[in-house]
Design an enzyme around this catalytic site. Structure first.
Site, PDB file in Angstrom:
ATOM      1  N   HIS A 191       0.873  -1.169   0.000  1.00 17.93           N
ATOM      2  CA  HIS A 191       0.000   0.000   0.000  1.00 17.93           C
ATOM      3  C   HIS A 191       0.909   1.217   0.000  1.00 17.93           C
ATOM      4  CE1 HIS A 191      -3.753   2.225   0.987  1.00 17.93           C
ATOM      5  NE2 HIS A 191      -2.864   3.119   1.366  1.00 17.93           N
ATOM      6  N   CYS A 192       0.799   2.027  -1.011  1.00 18.91           N
ATOM      7  CA  CYS A 192       1.719   3.144  -1.162  1.00 18.91           C
ATOM      8  C   CYS A 192       1.050   4.449  -0.743  1.00 18.91           C
ATOM      9  CB  CYS A 192       2.155   3.228  -2.621  1.00 18.91           C
ATOM     10  SG  CYS A 192       3.407   4.471  -2.933  1.00 18.91           S
TER      11      CYS A 192
END
Lengths: 527, 145
Positions: A191-192
């Site tokens: 998850h960026c």
């Protein structure tokens, strides 16, 4: 993205031609006395939708505005202050190349942020019941069910499929549940927060294009600005003179210098992942590196050929979005949607509460924070803490607010990423921890956040572990916070290992360069 | 169409008795493939051969959608060069095959399964996780026959 509407095979509507235009379908729905609702309106995950379901983002945009802002500011400064000089003295290709790179960067960033990463829709109640029946037939009858796994053979290797309690299904291989977005994502990478979305099967190629083109852009701007300053400083006039004439170049130089290392490092790391057909998640966990035993567990998904791996990851067929955001809800499911609506309303309320509490805690903290040196780092650390707090459930937030703002007690807060089968919107699943403690002075305020590191998850952990299989981005030192950089990808070792020894917050701050090695070492150290 | 009207009658008159789920087969990796094992609940309803043939065709169609070959590489490279903006205008190969699959399932339902009181649900509506087969109770005598 090209939109295809997959309408449900509704037995009553079978005689009507299926790919109807939405307005017509809406008319059909209204005739039945119901207003047509699109599926995105009742989506159970923590995503937000815009443009009537065309755009999907994670619940929190993370630092996407910062990423965009930094890129825009640097590029605009470049075009305004450096390009005229270079155009006159060198070549017209410089602004042209800069323009093309900039367009590539922005488009791929927006696509990464706004594309469905490969979210798996949750199992329908009938499906879930069917799976439960199958498990109960073979499983035990203990009060607390043991972790549910299923083994499959992929390419002569045993792969364990885990059961997702939130989505009520066995996760396909390489799928992981993102607790921030509360969705199972196929081929989950990480998850960026820099793009404000998960990176998974559908948007990995956009993400890769983004970081590669950003590396080129950064290097290009850095080189051009350096050339510009060198040309100005010619004739013995010196660098200071050049900087005085063009102060914006100094800003760009600083930003590019600090970002280029981490972005290049990240591009290199992802190029390695693409070439070996691995995800960040698998690499961090060491799923295929044979950490557990002597047996040589290779990656069963790899084609053992770099070119084939690259092609299949980046140039493979573009899978469709499985969640059908813009489809219409079938009429029979209106009763089910009432339940989900209530849940959603509760979720929204809780988010508002969280925000209010966050702000009040922030004000409190700012007030109590000892006015020692390093105010900026202190504020940054508070901000980081705040961000982590905002991902917690309301209960935890209330607990921490009732205590003193900087609790120095040794009492660990419990991260209630607990019973994953609760579709409790307040279910926190904190995974983002502000590990950055750039300044020892800021430690007292960070202890609150830092304590999250030392959380141990109480047994049973198997279901919880599933939720921590994504990596966290790491903001590099706040002294360099002005630089634009794509973050590093590390997992929070404390979550992946359900051991008691509290990990020090110092595990967090690793430097940008060579961070992957640090990460591996720190991870290995815990094993 | 007479066939669909019959199906409508069938569904109006019949009630859902149960649902059978055919799960994904992951033995070949992450590609979309469904198990071809014949579910026991359908023993009395449909011919085993027929069912397995339907599933096999379905699997072949999905394999065609996900095939990595010259055409998909070309599409991928072209997309990359245009910064993936062609996805806004062009339908991808996968989507084209999905439409083909939807037509295939509809045709199979109309011709084979509806007369037997069964309904196959397109897996895309279940997130490509399962093939849902709805078994209808056959209350009326003359429906769909």
């Amino acid at each position: 993205m090209k939109h295809c509407e997959y309408q449900q095979i509704d037995p009553q509507a079978l005689s009507t031609p299926t790919p109807t235009l939405p307005p017509q379908h809406a008319v059909v729905e209204e005739e039945k006395g119901e207003t047509a609702r699109r599926k995105w309106e009742v989506f159970p995950g923590k995503n937000r939708f815009y443009c009537d379901g065309r755009i999907i983002v994670a619940q929190q945009s993370g630092v996407l505005p910062l990423t965009l802002g930094l890129i825009l500011v640097t590029t605009v400064l470049f075009f305004v202050f450096d390009c005229p000089f270079l155009l006159k003295h060198l070549t017209v290709f410089i602004p042209a190349i800069g323009g093309v790179l900039f367009v590539f960067v922005v488009i791929s960033l927006l696509q990464t942020s706004f594309t469905d990463p490969g979210i798996l829709p949750r199992a329908t109640p009938d499906e879930a019941a069917d799976i439960e029946k199958q498990i109960d037939n073979s499983g035990s009858s203990t009060y607390r069910p043991p972790p549910r796994t299923k083994e499959v053979m992929i390419n002569q290797q045993v792969v364990k499929l885990k059961y997702c309690f939130t989505c009520k299904m066995f996760r396909p291989p390489r799928t992981s549940h993102c607790s921030l977005c509360d969705n199972c994502v196929e081929r989950f990478d990480h998850h960026c927060p820099w793009v404000g979305n998960c990176v998974g099967k559908r948007n990995y190629r956009f993400f890769y294009t983004f970081i590669v083109s950003l590396s080129f852009l950064t290097v290009f701007i850095f080189g051009c600005v350096a050339t510009h300053l060198a040309l100005r400083a010619q004739g013995g006039r010196g660098l200071m003179f050049a900087l005085q004439e063009s102060p914006a170049s100094a800003v760009e130089l600083v930003i590019c210098f600090f970002s280029v290392w981490s972005i290049l490092g990240l591009s290199g790391f992802h190029t390695y992942l693409v070439a070996s057909n691995l995800t960040t998640n698998e690499d961090i966990k060491g799923s295929w590196s044979g950490k557990s035993g002597a047996e040589d567990t290779g990656n069963p998904y790899s084609y053992n050929n770099i070119i084939t791996n690259c092609c299949s990851v980046l140039c493979g067929p573009m899978p469709p979005s499985l969640i059908d955001r813009r489809g219409f809800m079938p009429v029979e499911e209106s009763s089910q949607t009432v339940a989900t609506e209530i849940e959603l309303a509760a979720k929204n309320e809780i988010n508002v509460c969280q925000l209010v509490l966050c702000l009040s805690v922030f004000v409190c903290m700012a007030h109590h924070h000892p006015p020692l040196g390093g105010q900026l780092s202190g504020l940054c650390s508070v901000l980081c803490w705040l961000m982590s707090k905002c991902t917690q459930g309301t209960k935890d937030l209330l607990e921490s607010a009732s205590r003193s703002p900087c609790p120095q007690t040794g009492k660990p807060q419990t991260v209630s990423t607990s019973c994953p089968d609760s579709i409790d919107p307040a279910d926190p699943a904190v995974t983002f921890n502000p590990a950055v403690t750039p300044d020892p002075v800021a430690v007292p305020s960070l202890k609150c956040g830092g304590r999250h590191h030392s959380h141990t998850t109480s047994p049973p952990d198997e279901p919880r572990q599933q939720h921590h299989h994504h990596n966290r981005h790491h903001k590099t030192r706040s002294t360099q916070s002005s630089s634009k950089r794509a973050a590093l990808h590390i997992s929070n070792p404390a979550y992946n290992v359900s051991l008691s020894p509290p990990t020090s917050p110092g595990l967090g701050p690793s430097h940008a360069t060579g961070a992957e090695d640090h990460r591996r070492d720190s991870f290995a150290a815990l094993h | 169409m007479a066939e669909t009207h019959n199906m409508q009658d069938l569904h109006h008159q019949a009630a859902v008795a149960s649902k059978v789920y055919v799960q994904r087969d992951y033995n070949s990796g992450t590609i979309c493939r469904f198990q071809t094992k014949f579910p026991s609940e359908l023993e009395s309803r449909v011919d085993r051969q027929q069912f397995e043939e339907t599933m096999q065709t379905l699997n072949n169609l999905y394999a065609e959608a996900e095939k990595i070959g010259g055409k998909s590489y070309l599409e991928g490279c072209l997309a990359c060069m245009t910064a993936y903006t062609i996805f806004l205008c062009m339908e991808t190969h996968y989507e084209k095959v999905l439409k083909k699959i939807a037509r295939f399932i509809k045709e199979q339902n109309e011709k084979i399964y509806a007369p037997l009181g069964l309904l196959l649900t397109d897996p895309i509506e279940r997130g490509l996780r399962v093939v849902e087969i709805t078994i209808f109770e056959d209350r009326s005598i003359g429906s769909g026959r």
